[in-house]
Design an enzyme around this catalytic site. Structure first.
Site, PDB file in Angstrom:
ATOM      1  N   GLU A 234       2.552 -27.086 -57.271  1.00 49.33           N
ATOM      2  CA  GLU A 234       1.576 -26.044 -56.936  1.00 49.33           C
ATOM      3  C   GLU A 234       0.733 -25.861 -58.174  1.00 49.33           C
ATOM      4  OE1 GLU A 234      -0.383 -22.921 -57.340  1.00 49.33           O
ATOM      5  OE2 GLU A 234       1.479 -21.775 -57.243  1.00 49.33           O
ATOM      6  N   CYS A 268      -3.348 -18.259 -59.546  1.00 46.20           N
ATOM      7  CA  CYS A 268      -3.887 -19.427 -58.847  1.00 46.20           C
ATOM      8  C   CYS A 268      -4.503 -19.030 -57.514  1.00 46.20           C
ATOM      9  CB  CYS A 268      -2.784 -20.460 -58.621  1.00 46.20           C
ATOM     10  SG  CYS A 268      -2.130 -21.181 -60.133  1.00 46.20           S
TER      11      CYS A 268
END
Length: 462
Positions: A234, A268
């Site tokens: 990720e 993020c």
């Protein structure tokens, strides 16, 4: 070189730790291998009881854990408390649901007969020791969203945490130990980034998961691929926040501010690119700019602070370079754009809104990891989709519209791992989390996440 815990609000070193040497790493790897051979056979009920104990401990010690996180990476104390609480809920969710998520799967009887079997089914079995390379921005949540499903599946965990949050990393290891997990089930490796490749290549480590930067993801994925080991990544995100004419503008503005400055803008899945239809652009941009400019920057331990410091001096330097490049190439600074007055110590940066963004600017394609928003004007739905997808990343997207046809268009065409309508992107243990393009591959959370580190075994009985 010592691993240091540095308070980003003051720049002061709080505590230092000596990294593990080769012998220390070997002891922990051997302990992990031994733990897996026994722990893998424990029933789900026993694992769930241990996980609930860990969650109870976390709940009781919420304030102390939250303060440690804030001291190490600078998020407002209220945000740290919320992160701790979220972790406890996720741990209980996996304790409650892991057994059903990993239950044997049985094909239709006709298909079993057609395969020539008298019986056939699929069983999910644990893989072994999994290395987690984790970032500093959500120092508890990023780890526990891996650890809870991994441990409930019967795997054991090895944590290489970001080097600026060693106290949080050690606290997580101690949490599982005090909850009663067998020795070696979850261990923290205080090591530098240079030692990660050797750990991945060790025969006892069967897989690796990383949340972090694109360069770190490339390095870890390359090593895992060379060793033919499973990896889940990720990585970064430059999430679009699209506002169309049917949106509730007041709600969109309120959410846009939270979506951009959550975690001091260092997330993020924070909305970073605000793509606004021309019919509502002026109203949205004026209200958004005013709200961003009104945020209070200050001591993250102060309950009234909205935005604390960035986690590191380098992070602030990188953000300043992106904003200055945009300014040089013609971007307009609607608010912010520099270091706040009155904060000579620590790594603070003002909430900032930039307009007039063009592809000539680095900020158009690079991720902004801090409280800086870019706003785009678009003429129609087609242009909104095109701008939203004009990024190397594909983690998530926010879209504000009440038009069902517009929603279907974004679900069909947006290049992202998630699409959130009329709300802010967030992770939840029941929903899969991850991205496409340079945001990585694989999924965390939900049934998809717990099965990432399982041996999906076909059992055929003739």
């Amino acid at each position: 070189m010592p691993i240091a815990s540095v308070n980003p609000a003051t720049g002061e070193t709080v505590q230092t730790f000596e990294p593990l040497d080769a012998a220390g790493i070997e002891r922990r790897l051997a302990r992990a291998e031994a733990a897996f051979h026994s722990y893998r056979g424990t029933p789900f009920a026993a694992r769930a009881e241990l996980m609930r104990r860990a969650a109870d401990l976390l709940d009781r010690e919420l304030e102390a854990v939250a303060r440690t996180m804030t001291e190490e990476m600078g998020k407002p104390l209220a945000a740290s408390r919320a992160e701790v609480a979220k972790c406890g809920k996720a741990m209980r969710w996996y304790a409650d649901h892991a057994e059903e998520l990993l239950a044997d799967e049985h094909p239709a009887p006709a298909d079993v007969a057609d395969s020539g079997a008298s019986r056939a089914f699929v069983r999910y079995r644990p893989l072994g020791p999994v290395l987690a390379v984790m970032p500093w921005n959500f120092p508890l949540w990023q780890v526990l969203r891996f650890a809870a499903p991994a441990l409930m599946a019967g795997n054991v965990g090895l944590l290489k945490h970001a080097s600026n949050v060693p106290r949080t990393a050690l606290a997580i290891e101690e949490l599982f130990q005090r909850a009663g997990f067998p020795e070696g089930c979850f261990q923290t490796l205080l090591i530098g980034s240079g030692a990660v490749e050797g750990v991945i290549r060790d025969r006892r480590v069967v897989a690796v998961t990383l949340t972090g930067s694109e360069p770190a993801g490339r390095a870890v994925a390359a090593t895992a691929a060379d060793e033919v080991k499973k990896a889940v990544l990720e990585l970064g995100g430059s999430d679009p926040f699209v506002v169309l004419p049917s949106a509730d503008l007041d709600a969109a503005v309120r959410t846009a501010v939270r979506a951009r400055v959550q975690n001091n803008g260092q997330s993020c899945i924070a909305a970073k690119r605000f793509i606004v239809h021309t019919d509502v652009y002026d109203r949205f941009t004026a209200a958004f700019t005013a709200a961003m400019g009104a945020l209070k920057v200050g001591d993250p331990m102060d309950e009234s602070t909205d935005v604390g410091p960035l986690a590191s001096r380098q992070g602030r330097d990188d953000l300043e370079e992106l904003v200055e490049d945009a300014r040089v190439h013609g971007a307009r600074v609607e608010c912010g754009g520099g270091r706040p007055e009155g904060w000579d110590t620590g790594w603070f940066y003002e909430p900032t809104v930039l307009t007039g963004i063009t592809p000539a600017m680095r900020i158009h394609l690079e991720e902004t990891f801090g409280p800086v928003a870019t706003v785009y004007r678009v003429a129609d739905l087609d242009e909104a989709v095109a701008v939203a997808n004009d990024t190397p990343f594909g983690l998530s997207a926010n879209v504000w519209t009440t038009d069902e046809a517009e929603r279907e268009r974004f679900v069909r065409d947006i290049q992202a791992g998630g699409v959130f309508f009329n709300g802010m992107t967030a992770s939840h243990p029941a929903l899969p989390f991850g991205g496409v393009k340079r945001s990585g591959f694989g999924r965390e959370l939900s049934g998809h996440g717990i099965r990432e580190f399982c041996n999906i075994t076909t059992v055929w009985i003739g």
